[in-house]
Design an enzyme around this catalytic site. Structure first.
Site, PDB file in Angstrom:
ATOM      1  CG  PHE A  24      -8.014 102.856  28.540  1.00  0.00           C
ATOM      2  CD1 PHE A  24      -7.936 102.785  27.156  1.00  0.00           C
ATOM      3  CD2 PHE A  24      -6.844 102.718  29.280  1.00  0.00           C
ATOM      4  CE1 PHE A  24      -6.719 102.565  26.519  1.00  0.00           C
ATOM      5  CE2 PHE A  24      -5.622 102.508  28.648  1.00  0.00           C
ATOM      6  CZ  PHE A  24      -5.565 102.434  27.266  1.00  0.00           C
ATOM      7  N   GLY A  25      -9.179  99.648  29.168  1.00  0.00           N
ATOM      8  CA  GLY A  25      -8.456  98.503  29.716  1.00  0.00           C
ATOM      9  C   GLY A  25      -7.023  98.483  29.217  1.00  0.00           C
ATOM     10  CE1 TYR A  26      -5.277 100.297  33.756  1.00  0.00           C
ATOM     11  CE2 TYR A  26      -3.234  99.086  34.019  1.00  0.00           C
ATOM     12  CZ  TYR A  26      -4.322  99.738  34.569  1.00  0.00           C
ATOM     13  OH  TYR A  26      -4.441  99.802  35.932  1.00  0.00           O
ATOM     14  N   GLY A  27      -4.715  96.106  30.979  1.00  0.00           N
ATOM     15  CA  GLY A  27      -4.134  94.879  31.530  1.00  0.00           C
ATOM     16  C   GLY A  27      -4.917  93.690  31.012  1.00  0.00           C
ATOM     17  CB  SER A  28      -6.659  90.905  32.728  1.00  0.00           C
ATOM     18  OG  SER A  28      -7.480  91.691  33.551  1.00  0.00           O
ATOM     19  CD  GLU A  99      -9.732  94.396  38.427  1.00  0.00           C
ATOM     20  OE1 GLU A  99      -8.646  94.347  39.022  1.00  0.00           O
ATOM     21  OE2 GLU A  99     -10.057  93.576  37.553  1.00  0.00           O
TER      22      GLU A  99
HETATM   23  C1  BEZ Z   1      -7.264  96.390  33.008  1.00  0.00           C
HETATM   24  O1  BEZ Z   1      -7.152  95.277  32.603  1.00  0.00           O
HETATM   25  O2  BEZ Z   1      -7.123  97.335  32.281  1.00  0.00           O
HETATM   26  C2  BEZ Z   1      -7.572  96.635  34.426  1.00  0.00           C
HETATM   27  C3  BEZ Z   1      -8.850  96.548  34.863  1.00  0.00           C
HETATM   28  C4  BEZ Z   1      -9.128  96.785  36.180  1.00  0.00           C
HETATM   29  C5  BEZ Z   1      -8.115  97.091  37.041  1.00  0.00           C
HETATM   30  C6  BEZ Z   1      -6.834  97.171  36.572  1.00  0.00           C
HETATM   31  C7  BEZ Z   1      -6.553  96.954  35.253  1.00  0.00           C
END
Ligand code: BEZ
Length: 194
Positions: A24-28, A99
């Protein structure tokens, strides 16, 4: 918690024997994966809310002028919308390294628009990690983001790309929208500072 979380994540073997894993991605990750994937679907998770409370010393800032990136905070009743990627397990090793500045893998239930659910992984930076910055007034967070830049580019691009990607998914995130509003305002006041 150590600043480099790579080894802690490698010991997390929950899905190692699976042919594919939902991430699941929530940022980049919402607008740019940067890895190969089998499938990509909008999804959400329950009980978590997105906050720009994690410091970025290695991607969107530097050790002396850290930026701020997204992490998730537990929040009863909250829903966090994002993008799910079905990946092969070999993708996780390089992601752990990318990360490594405080993010740990966590097992979550992903929920898709058609009602399907799946167990998967999300990377979360909790408040006990060395790069954690925590809460601050929105204007102060926006000023920090507007000023920061790191090897992956300007911090403002991370925020504004996320804001645009969420809007394209028809997702309203008040925290992200407020920060993006402040950063755009700062840009309009000092366009040459970008
Ligand atoms: C993200 O984009 O969801 C993400 C991916 C890895 C670490 C933190 C956020």
């Amino acid at each position: 918690m150590a600043l480099d979380t790579t080894q802690q994540n490698r010991r997390m073997t929950h899905f190692n024997d699976h042919e594919s894993i939902w991430l699941f991605g929530y940022g980049s990750l919402i607008w740019k994966a940067g890895f190969d994937y089998l499938e990509r679907r909008p999804a959400h998770i329950r009980g978590w809310t997105r906050r720009f409370w994690q410091g970025s010393h290695d991607h969107r800032g530097t050790p002396t002028a850290p930026g701020r990136v997204a992490t998730l905070l537990p929040a009863s009743g909250a829903i966090c919308h994002g993008m799910a990627y079905r990946i092969t397990p070999d993708i996780l090793g390089p992601l752990d390294v990318r990360e490594k500045n405080g993010y740990l893998r966590e097992v979550v239930t992903l929920r898709f628009a058609d009602g399907d659910t799946a167990q998967g992984l999300v990377y979360i930076a909790t408040e006990d990690n060395a790069a954690y910055l925590g809460e601050a007034p929105a204007e102060a967070i926006a000023r920090q983001i507007a000023a920061a830049r790191g090897p992956s580019g300007p911090n403002r691009d991370y925020l504004l790309n996320l804001d645009e990607a969420l809007r394209a998914l028809d997702v309203k995130d008040a925290h992200v929208a407020e920060l993006a509003h402040h950063v755009r305002h700062l840009d309009s006041e000092a366009p040459d500072a970008r």
